[in-house]
Each structure stands twice: as C-alpha cells, then as structure tokens.
Scaffold this motif. Structure first.
Motif, PDB file in Angstrom:
ATOM      1  N   TRP A 114       0.930  -0.897  -0.080  1.00 16.76           N
ATOM      2  CA  TRP A 114      -0.139   0.108  -0.211  1.00 16.76           C
ATOM      3  C   TRP A 114       1.091   1.172  -0.156  1.00 16.76           C
ATOM      4  N   ASN A 151      -6.988   5.286  10.553  1.00 14.99           N
ATOM      5  CA  ASN A 151      -6.555   3.886   9.040  1.00 14.99           C
ATOM      6  C   ASN A 151      -7.351   2.823   8.350  1.00 14.99           C
ATOM      7  N   ASP A 210      -8.437  -1.278   8.585  1.00 18.11           N
ATOM      8  CA  ASP A 210      -7.121  -2.124   8.567  1.00 18.11           C
ATOM      9  C   ASP A 210      -7.613  -2.461  10.713  1.00 18.11           C
ATOM     10  N   ARG A 211      -8.132  -3.604  10.700  1.00 22.31           N
ATOM     11  CA  ARG A 211      -8.395  -4.731  12.008  1.00 22.31           C
ATOM     12  C   ARG A 211      -9.527  -3.436  12.127  1.00 22.31           C
TER      13      ARG A 211
END
Length: 236
Positions: free
Chosen positions: A102, A192, A195-196
């Motif tokens: 990324w 972010n 993500d997660r």
C-alpha cells in the motif's frame, strides 16, 4: 473548543475499578507500570480538557493507543525499533520484499536534512505534512525534532486532538460515535481505513464497559462472545 455529538456525564470513574477491569479483559490479567502510566496520562488529559465529552470517544482513543503501541500504552517508534536507523532498516526490508504494497512513496527515508517521517507516538504519526499539522496543533516544533512526538505529553495531545478534529484522515470521532450513531467498527476510519476495524471495535467496547462498573459484567460477557466470533472469522 466544542465538539458535536452525544455529551456524557463528567468522567469521574473509579480508576482502580477501571484498571482492574481492563487488566483482566485486555492485558491478560497484569498491568505493567508503563502501561498504567500511559493509560493514566490519557485519562488525566481527557478529564482536564474534555470532562463533558462523550465517553465513547475516550474509549475509542484508549483502544487506538492500545493497538497502535502494541499494547504497551507508551509512545513507540514504528516497527517498535529503538532507533530511527533500525526502524528505517526494517521498513526498507519489508518494502523490498513487497510486504508494504500500500506504500507508494517510502515516507521513512531520511530527507535532505536527515529527518525521517516514520511513525511515532501513541498513534503512528507519519509523513512530514502530518508532523507539520501536529506542530501547529500542539505548539511543539515536531518538524525540527520529529522525536518529540515520542514524548508522552505531545503524544497524548496528538492522539486526542487528532482524533477529535479529524486530523489524520478527515474522519473524526463525532462522525461515528454521536447521538444518532454508534459505529465502533467504522470509527477505525479516523486513523487507518478499515484495517483491523473489528478488533479495534472490540477493544473500544471493552474500555467503554470498564468505565461503567454497573454494566461491565454483562457487557464484557457479550464482548467475549462477539470477540470469539470475530477471531473465528479472521482465522478462517
């Protein structure tokens, strides 16, 4: 400064009960001194600056620090390296191996002045433009000395103010946790993307439950069941 969204009561929680609850649910039954120091620094700053703000925001802030610091609750350098040079080495190796697909421009490479804009702090602050923005926000010249983002006071201010104001991605806490919405998963977009996101949601809900001793027992039981389902999906 005033922020829109659901306003909660002043957060005067019993710190001992809170720490006991998060110790059991998030820290495998034991809190180290540095972890307590980090949590306390965030709670102190929050109660001093935003005592009437939504407690869910505080819970998500704590969850973000928990995740971004690899559970240490202390400001860390990206990759958890002890020096910029070692962090750059680790990042270069990962980039060369294609593990950072990324990343279009390796932001960690030292500039003409020898400064690296790799991630630092309680939330990983990267890229020179973000260090410039946070210098304005904190009143600390993070451009002249990026490592000051590793100082606890600066790191706490960056974490809290950045998430409240949407400094990192344009998303802010009030977008996802407000009077009409309680979207713990998409709150990850503040820092972010997604993500997660489900993991962060579970962490934040556990921190929030620990702020409410009267509701914590039932909430934590439900969180455990939900967390097990999430982990099962992630490991398929």
């Amino acid at each position: 400064m005033m922020f829109s969204g659901k306003r909660g009561m002043v957060v005067h929680m019993d710190r001992n009960l809170f720490l006991d609850a998060v110790k059991d649910e998030l820290f495998k039954g034991k809190l180290t001194h540095p972890q307590v120091v980090g949590i306390t620094a965030i709670l102190d700053a929050w109660e001093e600056r935003f005592p009437h703000a939504d407690r869910r925001w505080l819970a998500y802030i704590l969850a973000t620090a928990y995740h971004e610091t690899a559970y240490t609750m202390q400001p860390v350098r990206e990759t958890l390296a002890q020096s910029d040079a070692r962090a750059v080495e680790i990042l270069e190796t990962a980039f060369a191996a294609g593990r950072l697909s990324w990343v279009k421009t390796p932001y960690w490479r030292p500039d003409e002045d020898g400064r690296s804009w790799l991630g630092r702090g309680l939330v990983q602050l990267t890229h020179k433009r973000n260090y410039e923005a946070m210098s304005t926000l904190t009143g600390i010249d993070l451009v002249a000395d990026p490592d000051r983002a590793m100082e606890m006071d600066a790191a706490v201010t960056i974490l809290i103010e950045g998430m409240l104001q949407g400094s990192f991605t344009g998303h802010k806490l009030a977008d996802h946790l407000n009077a009409a919405t309680e979207d713990w998963v998409n709150a990850r977009r503040i820092v972010n993307g997604t993500d997660r996101a489900e993991k962060l949601a579970a962490y934040a809900m556990a921190f929030h439950a620990a702020m409410r001793p009267d509701a914590a027992h039932g909430m934590i039981a439900r969180l455990k069941a939900w967390g097990l389902r999430v982990i099962a999906r992630l490991t398929l």
